[in-house]
Design a protein around this motif. Sequence first.
Motif, PDB file in Angstrom:
ATOM      1  N   LYS A 159      12.350  11.139 -12.599  1.00 18.09           N
ATOM      2  CA  LYS A 159      11.760  11.748 -11.412  1.00 18.09           C
ATOM      3  C   LYS A 159      10.381  12.310 -11.741  1.00 18.09           C
ATOM      4  O   LYS A 159      10.075  12.623 -12.889  1.00 18.09           O
ATOM      5  N   THR A 205       7.855   6.666 -13.249  1.00 17.05           N
ATOM      6  CA  THR A 205       8.672   7.257 -12.195  1.00 17.05           C
ATOM      7  C   THR A 205       9.589   6.206 -11.569  1.00 17.05           C
ATOM      8  O   THR A 205       9.145   5.140 -11.151  1.00 17.05           O
ATOM      9  N   GLN A 210       9.943  15.606 -13.828  1.00 18.74           N
ATOM     10  CA  GLN A 210      10.630  15.724 -15.110  1.00 18.74           C
ATOM     11  C   GLN A 210       9.675  15.614 -16.294  1.00 18.74           C
ATOM     12  O   GLN A 210       8.523  15.176 -16.166  1.00 18.74           O
TER      13      GLN A 210
END
Length: 332
Positions: A239, A288, A242
């Motif tokens: 994500k 991502t 993160q």
Amino acid sequence: MRRRSLLLAALPAGLVTVAGCGDDKSASGKAGASPSPSSAPPPKIVEGPLPAVTAGTKFGEKPTIAKGPGEPSKNLAVKTLIAGKGRPVAENDFIEANYLGQIWSTGKVFDNSYDRGQPLLMQLAQGTIIDGWRYALVGKKVGSRIEIAVPPAYGYGKSGQPQAGIKGTDTLVFVIDLIEAFNSRSSAHGKPVAQSDPALPKVGTNTDGKAPKVTVPKTAPPAKLVSAYVLEGDGAPVKADQTVLCQFQGLVWDSGKTFQQTYGSGRLSQFSVQQMEQTVKGLAQGLTGKKVGSRVLIVVPPELGYGDNPPSGGVIKKGATLVFTVDILAAM
């Protein structure tokens, strides 16, 4: 924003935050400010006393821990509740673990990762984690559940940790589920994915921790961002908020020259995807949504890389297309 552990030092971040791992004896482990006293000598490790785990006794379950029985030891108490079968953890390895921490005298829980649904990812090195963890976990096998009681000298010393309700006299109790460990020999271990596009670089699928061979075609680079699996893992997708732990290498398309890599360096890279968005936007976008455990090929066009402002003195020139291979080992 994801809530971080109250107990442990904040994760380092940056363009490429490189940290030493267990097989690099020269690594200094200066990845953050130490939350525990640096002057304390190595502790004597004893088996107890330790409070009972009264519920949630299986690996991966949130435990319930009784209040400490009587006076705690002035030494570091360590007990393996469940013996794992993975490799032993070494000093300076990165560990992935779930944990619950509470105060010995009151039984008050001050932090746990189970409720957050996100394991801790941290380097087991001086200056990044309290010494009680560092000394207790070295040599323990992945897959183990460990209970420890940490006296103040190997936790937060006389200053305590007021925001977590920890006084300078408090002994801390933890149950730790050691999920995984990583060092500079770690690689992605996903399923190989066919590389059938002749206009894209071909990337090796070795999983021995060495740099995969990258063959860049003698053609013009793609005009748009490319992000493709080389090895597809089975972990959760990364994500944008993160921090990732990875092996990586970066090359220039036109020359094929490597400008930076972790493979073979005795180190791993740990960085915030959000902060990467501010420097090499294409690398952040390419990571991502990709699964943890994967090796990913990312081709970054100039406008999503360094454009007309490359780092000075290196092999990256103005308008360079960049090629990255990234082994996503873990994300937090």
